[in-house]
Scaffold this active site. Structure first.
Site, mmCIF file in Angstrom:
data_model
loop_
_atom_site.group_PDB
_atom_site.id
_atom_site.type_symbol
_atom_site.label_atom_id
_atom_site.label_comp_id
_atom_site.label_asym_id
_atom_site.label_seq_id
_atom_site.Cartn_x
_atom_site.Cartn_y
_atom_site.Cartn_z
ATOM 1 C CG HIS A 120 -3.628 -3.730 2.888
ATOM 2 N ND1 HIS A 120 -2.718 -3.027 3.803
ATOM 3 C CD2 HIS A 120 -4.248 -2.664 2.519
ATOM 4 C CE1 HIS A 120 -2.686 -1.622 3.937
ATOM 5 N NE2 HIS A 120 -3.502 -1.510 3.161
ATOM 6 C CD GLU A 130 -1.179 -6.347 4.905
ATOM 7 O OE1 GLU A 130 -0.888 -6.347 3.736
ATOM 8 O OE2 GLU A 130 -1.327 -4.946 5.417
ATOM 9 C CB CYS A 165 -0.991 -0.036 1.109
ATOM 10 S SG CYS A 165 -2.456 0.872 0.544
HETATM 11 N N1 GLN Z 1 -2.157 6.742 2.587
HETATM 12 C C1 GLN Z 1 -2.030 5.705 1.415
HETATM 13 C C2 GLN Z 1 -3.295 6.025 0.809
HETATM 14 O O1 GLN Z 1 -4.321 6.461 1.431
HETATM 15 C C3 GLN Z 1 -1.846 4.331 1.682
HETATM 16 C C4 GLN Z 1 -2.784 3.757 2.674
HETATM 17 C C5 GLN Z 1 -2.234 2.317 3.110
HETATM 18 O O2 GLN Z 1 -1.145 2.106 3.177
HETATM 19 N N2 GLN Z 1 -3.284 1.723 3.615
HETATM 20 O O3 GLN Z 1 -3.641 5.711 -0.432
#
Ligand code: GLN
Length: 534
Positions: free
Chosen positions: A510, A512, A383
Protein backbone atom coordinates in the site's frame (compact mmCIF):
# COMPACT_ATOMS: atom_id res chain seq x y z
CA UNK A 1 13.77 21.87 26.65
CA UNK A 2 14.51 19.13 29.14
CA UNK A 3 11.28 17.47 30.13
CA UNK A 4 8.68 16.20 27.70
CA UNK A 5 5.42 18.11 27.79
CA UNK A 6 2.04 16.50 27.20
CA UNK A 7 -0.84 18.08 25.31
CA UNK A 8 -4.22 16.36 25.42
CA UNK A 9 -6.87 16.92 22.79
CA UNK A 10 -10.40 16.06 23.85
CA UNK A 11 -13.68 16.66 22.08
CA UNK A 12 -17.18 17.48 23.23
CA UNK A 13 -20.74 18.04 21.96
CA UNK A 14 -20.44 15.77 18.93
CA UNK A 15 -18.02 13.55 17.09
CA UNK A 16 -16.52 14.37 13.67
CA UNK A 17 -15.35 17.85 14.68
CA UNK A 18 -11.89 17.26 13.27
CA UNK A 19 -9.86 16.49 16.40
CA UNK A 20 -7.46 14.48 14.28
CA UNK A 21 -6.82 17.41 11.95
CA UNK A 22 -6.38 19.83 14.87
CA UNK A 23 -3.94 17.40 16.55
CA UNK A 24 -2.03 16.97 13.28
CA UNK A 25 -1.99 20.74 12.67
CA UNK A 26 -0.71 21.48 16.15
CA UNK A 27 1.99 18.83 15.70
CA UNK A 28 2.92 20.41 12.42
CA UNK A 29 3.24 23.91 13.99
CA UNK A 30 5.32 22.74 16.95
CA UNK A 31 7.55 20.79 14.60
CA UNK A 32 7.92 23.90 12.44
CA UNK A 33 9.21 25.68 15.54
CA UNK A 34 11.96 23.09 15.77
CA UNK A 35 10.50 20.87 18.50
CA UNK A 36 10.65 17.09 18.48
CA UNK A 37 7.13 15.79 18.73
CA UNK A 38 4.92 12.80 18.28
CA UNK A 39 1.15 12.44 18.05
CA UNK A 40 -0.74 9.48 19.45
CA UNK A 41 -4.36 8.41 19.48
CA UNK A 42 -6.14 6.77 22.40
CA UNK A 43 -9.46 5.27 21.36
CA UNK A 44 -12.01 4.34 24.02
CA UNK A 45 -13.62 1.46 22.11
CA UNK A 46 -13.09 -2.16 23.17
CA UNK A 47 -11.61 -3.63 19.97
CA UNK A 48 -7.90 -4.36 20.41
CA UNK A 49 -7.23 -2.38 17.24
CA UNK A 50 -9.34 -1.16 14.30
CA UNK A 51 -7.97 -3.92 12.04
CA UNK A 52 -11.06 -6.06 12.37
CA UNK A 53 -13.51 -3.16 12.02
CA UNK A 54 -15.63 -2.80 8.93
CA UNK A 55 -14.65 0.37 7.03
CA UNK A 56 -18.33 1.39 7.13
CA UNK A 57 -17.93 1.63 10.90
CA UNK A 58 -14.62 3.33 11.12
CA UNK A 59 -13.27 4.30 7.72
CA UNK A 60 -9.91 3.12 6.48
CA UNK A 61 -7.56 1.06 8.59
CA UNK A 62 -4.17 2.76 8.50
CA UNK A 63 -1.05 0.61 8.84
CA UNK A 64 2.14 1.84 10.49
CA UNK A 65 5.61 0.88 9.26
CA UNK A 66 6.04 -1.44 12.26
CA UNK A 67 2.86 -3.28 11.32
CA UNK A 68 0.13 -1.96 13.61
CA UNK A 69 -3.38 -1.65 12.22
CA UNK A 70 -4.57 1.74 13.42
CA UNK A 71 -7.13 4.49 13.17
CA UNK A 72 -7.16 6.66 10.06
CA UNK A 73 -6.19 9.70 12.11
CA UNK A 74 -2.66 8.31 12.27
CA UNK A 75 -2.60 8.82 8.52
CA UNK A 76 -3.29 12.52 9.08
CA UNK A 77 -0.54 12.69 11.70
CA UNK A 78 1.98 11.24 9.25
CA UNK A 79 0.82 13.28 6.26
CA UNK A 80 0.98 16.53 8.26
CA UNK A 81 4.28 15.92 10.04
CA UNK A 82 6.19 13.37 7.97
CA UNK A 83 6.92 11.50 11.21
CA UNK A 84 6.51 7.72 11.13
CA UNK A 85 4.16 6.57 13.85
CA UNK A 86 4.46 3.17 15.53
CA UNK A 87 2.34 0.73 17.53
CA UNK A 88 2.93 2.93 20.56
CA UNK A 89 0.98 5.72 18.85
CA UNK A 90 -2.32 3.87 18.72
CA UNK A 91 -3.97 2.49 21.84
CA UNK A 92 -7.52 1.32 22.53
CA UNK A 93 -9.40 0.39 25.67
CA UNK A 94 -9.19 -3.20 24.44
CA UNK A 95 -5.38 -3.10 24.39
CA UNK A 96 -5.25 -1.51 27.81
CA UNK A 97 -7.51 -4.18 29.31
CA UNK A 98 -5.72 -6.96 27.48
CA UNK A 99 -2.38 -6.06 29.00
CA UNK A 100 -3.83 -5.60 32.47
CA UNK A 101 -5.64 -8.95 32.25
CA UNK A 102 -2.55 -10.72 30.92
CA UNK A 103 -0.59 -9.38 33.86
CA UNK A 104 -3.31 -10.45 36.26
CA UNK A 105 -3.18 -14.00 34.81
CA UNK A 106 0.58 -14.06 35.26
CA UNK A 107 0.05 -13.25 38.90
CA UNK A 108 1.83 -9.90 38.71
CA UNK A 109 -0.70 -8.16 40.95
CA UNK A 110 0.01 -10.44 43.89
CA UNK A 111 -3.57 -11.14 44.89
CA UNK A 112 -4.87 -7.59 44.62
CA UNK A 113 -8.37 -6.78 43.36
CA UNK A 114 -7.98 -5.35 39.84
CA UNK A 115 -9.95 -2.14 39.37
CA UNK A 116 -10.46 0.61 36.79
CA UNK A 117 -8.77 2.96 39.23
CA UNK A 118 -5.83 2.48 39.74
CA UNK A 119 -4.97 -0.48 37.46
CA UNK A 120 -6.60 0.57 34.20
CA UNK A 121 -5.79 4.25 34.68
CA UNK A 122 -2.17 3.38 35.55
CA UNK A 123 -1.86 1.39 32.35
CA UNK A 124 -3.34 4.33 30.37
CA UNK A 125 -0.81 6.68 32.00
CA UNK A 126 2.06 4.28 31.29
CA UNK A 127 1.09 4.20 27.62
CA UNK A 128 0.67 7.98 27.41
CA UNK A 129 4.23 8.38 28.69
CA UNK A 130 5.69 5.44 26.72
CA UNK A 131 6.78 7.22 23.53
CA UNK A 132 8.87 9.70 25.49
CA UNK A 133 10.70 6.87 27.27
CA UNK A 134 11.88 5.52 23.91
CA UNK A 135 12.79 8.73 22.12
CA UNK A 136 13.84 12.21 22.99
CA UNK A 137 10.67 14.30 22.64
CA UNK A 138 9.74 17.87 23.52
CA UNK A 139 6.00 17.39 23.10
CA UNK A 140 3.65 14.43 23.00
CA UNK A 141 0.21 15.25 21.64
CA UNK A 142 -2.43 12.74 22.73
CA UNK A 143 -5.78 12.74 20.99
CA UNK A 144 -8.55 11.06 22.95
CA UNK A 145 -11.05 9.50 20.55
CA UNK A 146 -14.80 9.78 21.02
CA UNK A 147 -16.64 12.49 22.88
CA UNK A 148 -16.43 13.31 26.58
CA UNK A 149 -19.53 12.03 28.28
CA UNK A 150 -19.18 8.64 26.58
CA UNK A 151 -19.02 5.99 29.28
CA UNK A 152 -15.89 4.50 27.70
CA UNK A 153 -13.98 7.81 27.87
CA UNK A 154 -14.05 8.14 31.63
CA UNK A 155 -10.88 6.17 32.54
CA UNK A 156 -8.94 8.21 29.97
CA UNK A 157 -10.13 11.50 31.44
CA UNK A 158 -9.26 10.28 34.91
CA UNK A 159 -5.76 9.36 33.69
CA UNK A 160 -5.30 12.83 32.22
CA UNK A 161 -6.48 14.43 35.44
CA UNK A 162 -3.98 12.39 37.44
CA UNK A 163 -1.13 13.17 35.07
CA UNK A 164 -1.75 16.88 35.42
CA UNK A 165 -1.58 16.50 39.17
CA UNK A 166 1.61 14.42 38.96
CA UNK A 167 3.48 16.36 36.26
CA UNK A 168 2.25 19.87 36.99
CA UNK A 169 0.63 22.63 34.99
CA UNK A 170 3.67 23.44 32.84
CA UNK A 171 4.04 19.90 31.58
CA UNK A 172 0.42 19.14 30.78
CA UNK A 173 -2.31 21.03 28.98
CA UNK A 174 -5.80 20.25 27.73
CA UNK A 175 -7.18 21.53 24.46
CA UNK A 176 -10.90 20.94 24.19
CA UNK A 177 -12.68 20.95 20.85
CA UNK A 178 -16.38 21.72 20.73
CA UNK A 179 -19.06 22.77 18.30
CA UNK A 180 -20.84 26.10 18.02
CA UNK A 181 -24.04 25.50 16.05
CA UNK A 182 -25.79 28.18 14.02
CA UNK A 183 -29.57 28.33 14.39
CA UNK A 184 -30.80 29.73 11.11
CA UNK A 185 -34.31 30.49 12.42
CA UNK A 186 -32.89 32.57 15.25
CA UNK A 187 -30.00 33.86 13.14
CA UNK A 188 -27.68 33.09 16.03
CA UNK A 189 -24.60 31.11 16.93
CA UNK A 190 -25.15 29.15 20.12
CA UNK A 191 -22.48 28.72 22.77
CA UNK A 192 -24.50 26.72 25.28
CA UNK A 193 -23.33 23.28 24.05
CA UNK A 194 -19.73 24.45 24.53
CA UNK A 195 -20.43 25.69 28.03
CA UNK A 196 -22.12 22.42 28.92
CA UNK A 197 -19.28 20.38 27.48
CA UNK A 198 -16.66 22.33 29.44
CA UNK A 199 -18.72 21.92 32.62
CA UNK A 200 -18.78 18.21 31.99
CA UNK A 201 -15.00 18.18 31.60
CA UNK A 202 -14.65 20.21 34.79
CA UNK A 203 -16.80 17.57 36.47
CA UNK A 204 -13.98 15.11 35.73
CA UNK A 205 -11.53 17.49 37.34
CA UNK A 206 -10.10 18.83 34.08
CA UNK A 207 -10.02 22.53 33.25
CA UNK A 208 -9.29 23.06 29.55
CA UNK A 209 -6.75 25.83 28.94
CA UNK A 210 -7.53 26.19 25.26
CA UNK A 211 -10.83 25.85 23.44
CA UNK A 212 -11.08 25.22 19.74
CA UNK A 213 -14.59 25.94 18.52
CA UNK A 214 -15.71 24.26 15.34
CA UNK A 215 -18.11 26.52 13.51
CA UNK A 216 -19.63 27.03 10.11
CA UNK A 217 -19.79 30.82 10.61
CA UNK A 218 -17.27 33.38 11.77
CA UNK A 219 -17.32 33.89 15.54
CA UNK A 220 -17.19 37.53 16.59
CA UNK A 221 -15.32 38.91 19.60
CA UNK A 222 -18.48 38.99 21.72
CA UNK A 223 -18.90 35.26 21.32
CA UNK A 224 -15.26 34.60 22.14
CA UNK A 225 -15.50 36.75 25.24
CA UNK A 226 -18.69 35.03 26.31
CA UNK A 227 -17.18 31.56 25.90
CA UNK A 228 -14.00 32.65 27.71
CA UNK A 229 -16.02 34.13 30.55
CA UNK A 230 -18.27 31.12 31.11
CA UNK A 231 -15.56 28.51 30.66
CA UNK A 232 -12.67 29.99 32.73
CA UNK A 233 -10.49 30.36 29.67
CA UNK A 234 -8.50 33.39 28.41
CA UNK A 235 -10.03 35.14 25.40
CA UNK A 236 -6.81 34.62 23.44
CA UNK A 237 -7.17 30.89 24.09
CA UNK A 238 -10.55 30.69 22.35
CA UNK A 239 -9.72 29.67 18.81
CA UNK A 240 -12.16 29.10 15.99
CA UNK A 241 -11.95 26.28 13.53
CA UNK A 242 -14.08 27.21 10.58
CA UNK A 243 -14.71 24.98 7.56
CA UNK A 244 -11.90 25.54 5.05
CA UNK A 245 -11.55 24.44 1.43
CA UNK A 246 -8.79 21.99 2.40
CA UNK A 247 -7.67 20.30 5.61
CA UNK A 248 -4.13 21.37 4.69
CA UNK A 249 -5.09 25.01 5.33
CA UNK A 250 -5.86 24.27 8.98
CA UNK A 251 -2.27 24.63 10.30
CA UNK A 252 -1.95 28.14 8.82
CA UNK A 253 -5.37 29.07 10.16
CA UNK A 254 -4.39 27.82 13.63
CA UNK A 255 -1.08 29.66 13.45
CA UNK A 256 -2.75 32.96 12.48
CA UNK A 257 -4.95 32.69 15.56
CA UNK A 258 -1.99 31.79 17.75
CA UNK A 259 -2.96 28.25 18.80
CA UNK A 260 0.67 27.13 19.10
CA UNK A 261 1.78 30.44 20.65
CA UNK A 262 -0.88 30.40 23.36
CA UNK A 263 -0.11 26.77 24.21
CA UNK A 264 3.62 27.48 24.53
CA UNK A 265 2.92 30.52 26.68
CA UNK A 266 0.69 28.53 29.00
CA UNK A 267 3.28 25.79 29.27
CA UNK A 268 5.96 28.29 30.20
CA UNK A 269 8.02 27.96 27.00
CA UNK A 270 9.69 31.12 25.77
CA UNK A 271 9.10 31.70 22.09
CA UNK A 272 12.07 32.81 20.09
CA UNK A 273 10.78 32.51 16.59
CA UNK A 274 7.62 31.84 14.64
CA UNK A 275 7.07 28.45 12.99
CA UNK A 276 8.98 27.93 9.75
CA UNK A 277 6.03 27.30 7.49
CA UNK A 278 7.59 28.24 4.12
CA UNK A 279 7.59 24.70 2.64
CA UNK A 280 4.01 24.14 3.78
CA UNK A 281 2.96 27.50 2.43
CA UNK A 282 4.63 26.67 -0.89
CA UNK A 283 2.54 23.48 -1.08
CA UNK A 284 -0.65 25.46 -0.41
CA UNK A 285 0.23 27.95 -3.14
CA UNK A 286 0.91 25.19 -5.62
CA UNK A 287 -2.39 23.65 -4.63
CA UNK A 288 -4.23 26.88 -5.21
CA UNK A 289 -2.71 27.35 -8.66
CA UNK A 290 -3.39 23.77 -9.70
CA UNK A 291 -6.86 24.32 -11.08
CA UNK A 292 -6.85 22.18 -14.21
CA UNK A 293 -8.78 19.01 -13.39
CA UNK A 294 -7.67 15.44 -13.99
CA UNK A 295 -10.42 12.89 -13.38
CA UNK A 296 -9.34 9.59 -11.86
CA UNK A 297 -11.67 6.69 -11.15
CA UNK A 298 -11.61 4.75 -7.88
CA UNK A 299 -13.01 1.29 -8.50
CA UNK A 300 -14.04 -0.15 -5.15
CA UNK A 301 -16.96 -1.43 -3.13
CA UNK A 302 -17.11 1.13 -0.32
CA UNK A 303 -19.10 4.16 -1.37
CA UNK A 304 -17.79 6.33 1.43
CA UNK A 305 -14.84 8.70 1.30
CA UNK A 306 -13.18 7.60 4.52
CA UNK A 307 -12.72 4.00 3.33
CA UNK A 308 -10.07 5.10 0.82
CA UNK A 309 -8.79 8.11 2.73
CA UNK A 310 -5.06 7.60 2.18
CA UNK A 311 -5.52 6.88 -1.54
CA UNK A 312 -7.54 10.07 -1.98
CA UNK A 313 -4.92 12.11 -0.12
CA UNK A 314 -2.04 10.51 -2.05
CA UNK A 315 -3.75 11.36 -5.34
CA UNK A 316 -4.35 14.92 -4.13
CA UNK A 317 -0.66 15.33 -3.14
CA UNK A 318 0.54 13.99 -6.48
CA UNK A 319 -2.01 16.16 -8.31
CA UNK A 320 -0.76 19.33 -6.64
CA UNK A 321 2.88 18.56 -7.46
CA UNK A 322 1.85 17.97 -11.08
CA UNK A 323 -0.07 21.26 -11.31
CA UNK A 324 -3.43 19.50 -11.40
CA UNK A 325 -6.48 19.14 -9.24
CA UNK A 326 -7.35 15.47 -9.00
CA UNK A 327 -11.07 14.85 -9.12
CA UNK A 328 -11.54 11.34 -7.75
CA UNK A 329 -14.66 9.69 -9.16
CA UNK A 330 -15.99 6.73 -7.21
CA UNK A 331 -17.04 3.80 -9.39
CA UNK A 332 -18.91 1.16 -7.42
CA UNK A 333 -17.43 -2.17 -8.49
CA UNK A 334 -20.63 -4.02 -7.55
CA UNK A 335 -22.48 -2.14 -10.27
CA UNK A 336 -19.94 -2.72 -13.03
CA UNK A 337 -20.95 -5.06 -15.84
CA UNK A 338 -19.46 -5.88 -19.23
CA UNK A 339 -22.29 -3.90 -20.80
CA UNK A 340 -21.87 -0.70 -18.81
CA UNK A 341 -18.09 -0.54 -18.26
CA UNK A 342 -17.46 1.89 -21.16
CA UNK A 343 -20.02 4.26 -19.75
CA UNK A 344 -18.77 3.82 -16.14
CA UNK A 345 -15.20 4.73 -17.04
CA UNK A 346 -16.14 7.44 -19.53
CA UNK A 347 -14.05 10.60 -19.24
CA UNK A 348 -11.58 9.16 -16.73
CA UNK A 349 -7.89 9.75 -17.38
CA UNK A 350 -6.89 6.81 -15.19
CA UNK A 351 -8.23 4.25 -12.77
CA UNK A 352 -7.22 3.03 -9.32
CA UNK A 353 -8.40 -0.49 -8.50
CA UNK A 354 -8.82 -0.34 -4.76
CA UNK A 355 -7.76 -2.68 -1.95
CA UNK A 356 -10.27 -4.76 -0.03
CA UNK A 357 -11.35 -8.12 1.35
CA UNK A 358 -13.93 -10.71 0.37
CA UNK A 359 -15.86 -11.49 -2.78
CA UNK A 360 -18.25 -8.56 -2.93
CA UNK A 361 -17.60 -6.44 -6.02
CA UNK A 362 -14.56 -8.33 -7.25
CA UNK A 363 -15.96 -9.34 -10.66
CA UNK A 364 -16.51 -5.62 -11.32
CA UNK A 365 -12.86 -4.98 -10.49
CA UNK A 366 -11.82 -7.72 -12.91
CA UNK A 367 -13.99 -6.28 -15.69
CA UNK A 368 -12.48 -2.84 -15.03
CA UNK A 369 -8.94 -4.27 -15.13
CA UNK A 370 -9.65 -5.93 -18.48
CA UNK A 371 -11.16 -2.80 -19.94
CA UNK A 372 -8.30 -0.53 -18.90
CA UNK A 373 -5.70 -3.08 -20.03
CA UNK A 374 -7.24 -3.53 -23.47
CA UNK A 375 -7.95 0.21 -23.89
CA UNK A 376 -4.56 1.24 -22.49
CA UNK A 377 -5.93 3.49 -19.76
CA UNK A 378 -3.42 4.17 -16.93
CA UNK A 379 -4.27 1.78 -14.11
CA UNK A 380 -2.98 1.43 -10.58
CA UNK A 381 -3.98 -1.75 -8.74
CA UNK A 382 -3.39 -1.66 -5.00
CA UNK A 383 -3.27 -4.89 -2.96
CA UNK A 384 -6.59 -6.58 -3.81
CA UNK A 385 -6.57 -4.33 -6.91
CA UNK A 386 -3.24 -5.83 -7.97
CA UNK A 387 -4.56 -9.33 -7.32
CA UNK A 388 -7.56 -8.62 -9.58
CA UNK A 389 -5.22 -7.43 -12.35
CA UNK A 390 -3.34 -10.72 -12.05
CA UNK A 391 -6.54 -12.81 -12.12
CA UNK A 392 -7.84 -10.90 -15.13
CA UNK A 393 -4.56 -11.49 -16.98
CA UNK A 394 -4.62 -15.19 -16.11
CA UNK A 395 -8.20 -15.56 -17.34
CA UNK A 396 -7.98 -13.54 -20.53
CA UNK A 397 -4.33 -13.80 -21.60
CA UNK A 398 -3.10 -17.09 -20.13
CA UNK A 399 -6.50 -18.61 -20.93
CA UNK A 400 -7.31 -19.99 -17.46
CA UNK A 401 -10.98 -19.07 -17.42
CA UNK A 402 -11.38 -20.33 -13.85
CA UNK A 403 -8.34 -18.50 -12.46
CA UNK A 404 -9.02 -16.96 -9.09
CA UNK A 405 -7.70 -16.18 -5.64
CA UNK A 406 -8.02 -18.77 -2.91
CA UNK A 407 -9.69 -16.04 -0.89
CA UNK A 408 -12.64 -15.97 -3.30
CA UNK A 409 -12.67 -19.58 -4.47
CA UNK A 410 -10.75 -22.08 -2.33
CA UNK A 411 -11.45 -24.82 -4.90
CA UNK A 412 -10.10 -23.09 -8.00
CA UNK A 413 -7.64 -25.27 -9.98
CA UNK A 414 -5.80 -22.10 -11.09
CA UNK A 415 -5.08 -20.33 -7.84
CA UNK A 416 -2.91 -17.59 -9.34
CA UNK A 417 -3.39 -15.73 -6.07
CA UNK A 418 -2.71 -18.04 -3.18
CA UNK A 419 -2.59 -17.86 0.57
CA UNK A 420 0.92 -17.23 1.86
CA UNK A 421 2.56 -20.24 3.47
CA UNK A 422 2.93 -18.59 6.87
CA UNK A 423 -0.78 -17.67 6.85
CA UNK A 424 -2.04 -21.23 6.47
CA UNK A 425 -2.10 -22.06 10.17
CA UNK A 426 -3.43 -18.72 11.31
CA UNK A 427 -6.76 -18.96 13.12
CA UNK A 428 -6.97 -15.59 14.88
CA UNK A 429 -8.26 -12.67 12.79
CA UNK A 430 -6.74 -9.64 14.49
CA UNK A 431 -3.21 -8.47 13.68
CA UNK A 432 -2.24 -11.70 11.95
CA UNK A 433 -1.89 -10.60 8.32
CA UNK A 434 1.40 -9.75 6.67
CA UNK A 435 1.57 -6.28 8.14
CA UNK A 436 3.95 -3.35 7.98
CA UNK A 437 7.09 -2.53 6.06
CA UNK A 438 8.93 -5.07 3.93
CA UNK A 439 11.77 -4.69 1.50
CA UNK A 440 11.24 -4.96 -2.21
CA UNK A 441 13.92 -5.14 -4.89
CA UNK A 442 13.11 -3.42 -8.15
CA UNK A 443 13.95 -4.75 -11.59
CA UNK A 444 16.25 -2.36 -13.40
CA UNK A 445 14.70 -0.68 -16.42
CA UNK A 446 11.10 -1.20 -15.24
CA UNK A 447 8.61 1.69 -14.97
CA UNK A 448 8.53 1.40 -11.19
CA UNK A 449 12.32 1.47 -11.01
CA UNK A 450 12.26 4.73 -12.97
CA UNK A 451 9.41 6.09 -10.84
CA UNK A 452 11.37 5.43 -7.64
CA UNK A 453 14.36 7.31 -9.05
CA UNK A 454 16.28 4.17 -10.12
CA UNK A 455 16.48 2.79 -6.62
CA UNK A 456 17.51 -0.84 -6.21
CA UNK A 457 15.54 -1.52 -3.09
CA UNK A 458 12.53 0.17 -1.51
CA UNK A 459 10.43 -0.43 1.60
CA UNK A 460 6.63 -0.30 1.59
CA UNK A 461 3.82 -1.22 3.96
CA UNK A 462 1.66 -4.31 3.59
CA UNK A 463 -1.67 -5.63 4.80
CA UNK A 464 -2.72 -8.91 3.23
CA UNK A 465 -2.85 -12.70 3.52
CA UNK A 466 -2.67 -13.64 -0.16
CA UNK A 467 0.08 -13.31 -2.75
CA UNK A 468 0.83 -14.01 -6.37
CA UNK A 469 1.41 -17.76 -6.66
CA UNK A 470 5.08 -18.14 -7.60
CA UNK A 471 4.48 -21.27 -9.64
CA UNK A 472 2.77 -19.05 -12.26
CA UNK A 473 5.45 -16.36 -12.27
CA UNK A 474 7.26 -17.59 -15.38
CA UNK A 475 4.07 -17.95 -17.35
CA UNK A 476 2.99 -14.42 -16.48
CA UNK A 477 6.40 -13.07 -17.44
CA UNK A 478 6.37 -15.00 -20.69
CA UNK A 479 3.04 -13.48 -21.67
CA UNK A 480 4.08 -9.94 -20.84
CA UNK A 481 3.06 -9.36 -17.23
CA UNK A 482 6.41 -8.64 -15.60
CA UNK A 483 7.15 -9.21 -11.93
CA UNK A 484 9.25 -6.11 -11.31
CA UNK A 485 9.33 -5.95 -7.53
CA UNK A 486 10.39 -8.94 -5.45
CA UNK A 487 10.80 -9.37 -1.71
CA UNK A 488 14.43 -10.47 -1.35
CA UNK A 489 14.00 -12.88 1.55
CA UNK A 490 10.66 -14.57 0.80
CA UNK A 491 10.79 -14.13 -3.01
CA UNK A 492 7.22 -12.90 -3.01
CA UNK A 493 6.10 -10.87 -6.03
CA UNK A 494 5.28 -7.38 -4.77
CA UNK A 495 4.83 -5.51 -8.07
CA UNK A 496 3.58 -6.45 -11.52
CA UNK A 497 3.60 -4.24 -14.58
CA UNK A 498 2.79 -4.39 -18.27
CA UNK A 499 5.73 -2.65 -19.93
CA UNK A 500 3.90 -2.26 -23.24
CA UNK A 501 1.09 -0.24 -21.67
CA UNK A 502 1.25 3.44 -20.76
CA UNK A 503 0.95 2.71 -17.04
CA UNK A 504 -0.50 -0.56 -15.90
CA UNK A 505 1.00 -1.39 -12.52
CA UNK A 506 -0.18 -3.36 -9.52
CA UNK A 507 1.44 -3.34 -6.09
CA UNK A 508 0.85 -5.93 -3.39
CA UNK A 509 1.79 -3.24 -0.87
CA UNK A 510 0.00 0.00 0.00
CA UNK A 511 2.00 3.00 -1.20
CA UNK A 512 -0.81 5.30 -0.07
CA UNK A 513 0.24 4.95 3.58
CA UNK A 514 3.48 6.80 3.01
CA UNK A 515 2.58 9.79 0.86
CA UNK A 516 2.91 13.05 2.80
CA UNK A 517 2.21 16.69 1.98
CA UNK A 518 5.89 17.56 1.65
CA UNK A 519 6.92 14.19 0.15
CA UNK A 520 4.36 12.91 -2.34
CA UNK A 521 4.74 9.21 -3.12
CA UNK A 522 6.80 8.48 -6.27
CA UNK A 523 4.33 5.90 -7.61
CA UNK A 524 1.37 8.25 -7.25
CA UNK A 525 3.46 11.00 -8.86
CA UNK A 526 4.28 8.77 -11.81
CA UNK A 527 0.69 7.47 -12.10
CA UNK A 528 -0.82 10.98 -12.10
CA UNK A 529 1.75 12.06 -14.72
CA UNK A 530 0.65 9.16 -16.91
CA UNK A 531 -3.02 10.12 -16.41
CA UNK A 532 -2.27 13.69 -17.44
CA UNK A 533 -0.51 12.53 -20.60
CA UNK A 534 -3.15 10.02 -21.64
N1 GLN B 1 -7.85 -9.53 0.57
C1 GLN B 1 -6.53 -9.52 0.01
C2 GLN B 1 -5.53 -10.26 0.87
O1 GLN B 1 -5.76 -10.53 2.00
C3 GLN B 1 -6.08 -8.07 -0.22
C4 GLN B 1 -5.98 -7.24 1.02
C5 GLN B 1 -5.94 -5.76 0.77
O2 GLN B 1 -6.35 -5.29 -0.30
N2 GLN B 1 -5.46 -4.99 1.73
O3 GLN B 1 -4.49 -10.61 0.40
Amino acid sequence: MKETKYIFITGGVTSSLGKGIISASLGNLLQARGYKITIQKFDPYINIDPGTLNPYEHGECYVTADGMETDLDLGHYERFTGIETTRDNSVTTGRIYLSVIERERRGDYLGKTIQVVPHITDEIKRRILLNATKQDLDFVITEIGGTIGDIESQPFLEAIRQLRWELGSERTLNVHLTFVPYLAAAGELKTKPTQTSVKQLQGFGIQPEVLVLRTEHDLNDDIRRKVAHFCNVDVEAVIQSQDLPSIYEVPMNMMRQGLDAVILKKMGVSQQKAPEMAPWQAFLERREHATEVVRIGLVGKYDLQDAYKSILESLAHAGTYNERKVKAVFVNSEQITRENITEKLQGLAGVVICPGFGTRGIEGKIIAAEYTRTHDIPTFGICLGMQMMVIEFARNVLGYRDANSNEMDPETPHNVIDMMEEQKNVTQMGGTMRLGSYECELVEGSKVWLAYGRRKCIKERHRHRYELNNSYQEEFEHHGMKCVGINPSAHLVEIVELPDRKWYIGTQFHPEYSSTVLHPHPLFMSFVQACIKS
